[in-house]
Design an enzyme around this catalytic site. Structure first.
Site, PDB file in Angstrom:
ATOM      1  N   GLY A  83       0.879  -1.247   0.013  1.00  0.00           N
ATOM      2  CA  GLY A  83      -0.068   0.171  -0.172  1.00  0.00           C
ATOM      3  C   GLY A  83       0.651   1.382   0.043  1.00  0.00           C
ATOM      4  O   GLY A  83       0.339   2.527   0.469  1.00  0.00           O
ATOM      5  N   LEU A 141      -4.014  -6.899  -7.327  1.00  0.00           N
ATOM      6  CA  LEU A 141      -3.410  -7.799  -8.037  1.00  0.00           C
ATOM      7  C   LEU A 141      -4.655  -8.679  -8.377  1.00  0.00           C
ATOM      8  O   LEU A 141      -4.701  -9.791  -7.733  1.00  0.00           O
ATOM      9  CB  LEU A 141      -2.260  -8.527  -7.471  1.00  0.00           C
ATOM     10  CG  LEU A 141      -0.955  -7.634  -7.077  1.00  0.00           C
ATOM     11  CD1 LEU A 141      -0.070  -8.274  -6.306  1.00  0.00           C
ATOM     12  CD2 LEU A 141      -0.710  -6.664  -8.297  1.00  0.00           C
ATOM     13  N   ASN A 167      -5.485   2.674 -13.059  1.00  0.00           N
ATOM     14  CA  ASN A 167      -4.657   1.716 -12.574  1.00  0.00           C
ATOM     15  C   ASN A 167      -3.282   2.318 -12.583  1.00  0.00           C
ATOM     16  O   ASN A 167      -2.969   3.068 -13.495  1.00  0.00           O
ATOM     17  CB  ASN A 167      -4.846   0.505 -13.356  1.00  0.00           C
ATOM     18  CG  ASN A 167      -3.834  -0.331 -12.967  1.00  0.00           C
ATOM     19  OD1 ASN A 167      -3.473  -0.980 -11.689  1.00  0.00           O
ATOM     20  ND2 ASN A 167      -3.163  -1.211 -13.671  1.00  0.00           N
ATOM     21  N   HIS A 175       0.553   1.111 -13.176  1.00  0.00           N
ATOM     22  CA  HIS A 175       1.300  -0.068 -13.724  1.00  0.00           C
ATOM     23  C   HIS A 175       2.893   0.593 -13.645  1.00  0.00           C
ATOM     24  O   HIS A 175       3.044   1.461 -14.006  1.00  0.00           O
ATOM     25  CB  HIS A 175       0.889  -0.301 -15.069  1.00  0.00           C
ATOM     26  CG  HIS A 175       1.598  -1.598 -15.415  1.00  0.00           C
ATOM     27  ND1 HIS A 175       1.404  -2.908 -15.147  1.00  0.00           N
ATOM     28  CD2 HIS A 175       2.758  -1.590 -16.460  1.00  0.00           C
ATOM     29  CE1 HIS A 175       2.108  -3.621 -15.789  1.00  0.00           C
ATOM     30  NE2 HIS A 175       3.318  -2.975 -16.230  1.00  0.00           N
TER      31      HIS A 175
HETATM   32  C1  GAR Z   1       3.168  -1.162  -7.235  1.00  0.00           C
HETATM   33  O1  GAR Z   1       4.569  -1.325  -8.006  1.00  0.00           O
HETATM   34  C2  GAR Z   1       2.394  -1.174  -8.485  1.00  0.00           C
HETATM   35  O2  GAR Z   1       2.649  -0.172  -9.477  1.00  0.00           O
HETATM   36  C3  GAR Z   1       2.377  -2.603  -8.855  1.00  0.00           C
HETATM   37  O3  GAR Z   1       2.452  -3.259  -7.626  1.00  0.00           O
HETATM   38  C4  GAR Z   1       3.087  -2.613  -6.749  1.00  0.00           C
HETATM   39  C5  GAR Z   1       2.210  -2.256  -5.460  1.00  0.00           C
HETATM   40  O4  GAR Z   1       2.808  -1.814  -4.346  1.00  0.00           O
HETATM   41  N1  GAR Z   1       1.037  -2.801  -9.781  1.00  0.00           N
HETATM   42  C6  GAR Z   1       1.032  -3.659 -10.716  1.00  0.00           C
HETATM   43  O5  GAR Z   1       2.058  -4.571 -11.067  1.00  0.00           O
HETATM   44  C7  GAR Z   1      -0.152  -3.919 -11.272  1.00  0.00           C
HETATM   45  N2  GAR Z   1      -0.243  -4.535 -12.664  1.00  0.00           N
HETATM   46  P1  GAR Z   1       2.019  -0.940  -3.160  1.00  0.00           P
HETATM   47  O6  GAR Z   1       1.017  -1.934  -2.646  1.00  0.00           O
HETATM   48  O7  GAR Z   1       3.327  -0.538  -2.112  1.00  0.00           O
HETATM   49  O8  GAR Z   1       1.331   0.450  -3.740  1.00  0.00           O
END
Ligand code: GAR
Length: 212
Positions: free
Chosen positions: A15, A94, A111, A113
């Protein structure tokens, strides 16, 4: 009635992007939006703790608890209606949402990415995977993208992008950290704020037209 756009943030893990949104809202950088609810699809998601700490409603909604994807999405829809949600932000969420769900919220789901779409994206490209792929391909710049969500994984209209340099000898973890710090935590709050302001302005125009 609240004049701010009510936002739902959906998260699965640590998060940090949610935290960037909370911090931006608190420091007045999302003047036309407010985070009304955070929904996590994993019991272990630290994002739920971050929400609670900030005094934001946090709900854990797992597919298992609601009998699969359909029940899971139905529960989220219920929560959106309850909270009058107008913008849904996937911040490290996810789960691939169904076509029906995505169509129902056309141009209302965004979103973040961790790559420069169309590179290193699509199904299976989440978390560290886009960074591993970027390093394997030997690109010199990567970055992050904010986009609207449609029925194609990472295929919706692009809202914002920011490039980040890849340094020699980077590990996937080092690259991920730099992309988060220099791109994700910057462009996500900016994009959310811009969309909220545009929506408020659109509402005002609609109201003005209704008065004529
Ligand atoms: C982030 O790097 C986000 O961009 C990625 O997951 C991570 C979550 O981190 N999202 C994806 O890969 C979606 N395809 P967080 O929970 O610390 O924000």
């Amino acid at each position: 009635m609240s004049r701010k756009i009510r936002i739902a943030v959906l998260a699965s893990g640590g998060g940090t992007n949610l935290q960037a949104l909370i911090d931006a809202e608190r420091s007045g950088n999302i003047p036309d939006g407010e985070i009304a609810i955070v929904i996590c699809n994993r019991k272990s998601a630290y994002a739920a703790e971050r929400a609670k700490e900030a005094g934001i409603r946090a709900e854990i909604v797992t597919r298992k608890a609601y009998g699969g994807q359909e029940g899971f999405e139905a529960r989220m829809t219920e929560l959106f209606e309850e909270e009058n949600i107008e913008l849904i932000v996937l911040a490290g969420f996810l789960n691939i949402l169904s076509e029906d769900f995505v169509r129902r919220y056309d141009h209302r789901i965004i979103n973040i990415h961790p790559s420069l779409i169309p590179a290193f994206c699509g199904e299976g490209f989440y978390g560290l995977v886009p960074h591993i792929a970027a390093l394997e391909r030997g690109v010199r710049v990567t970055g992050a993208t904010v986009h609207f969500v449609n029925e194609i994984a990472d295929g919706g209209e692009i809202i914002a992008q920011k490039a980040v340099e890849v340094r020699p000898g980077d590990t996937p973890e080092e690259l991920q950290k730099r992309v988060m710090e220099q791109a994700e935590w910057v462009i996500l709050p900016e994009a959310v704020s811009r969309i909220c302001t545009e929506r408020i302005q659109q509402k005002e125009r609609e109201q003005d037209n209704g008065c004529i």
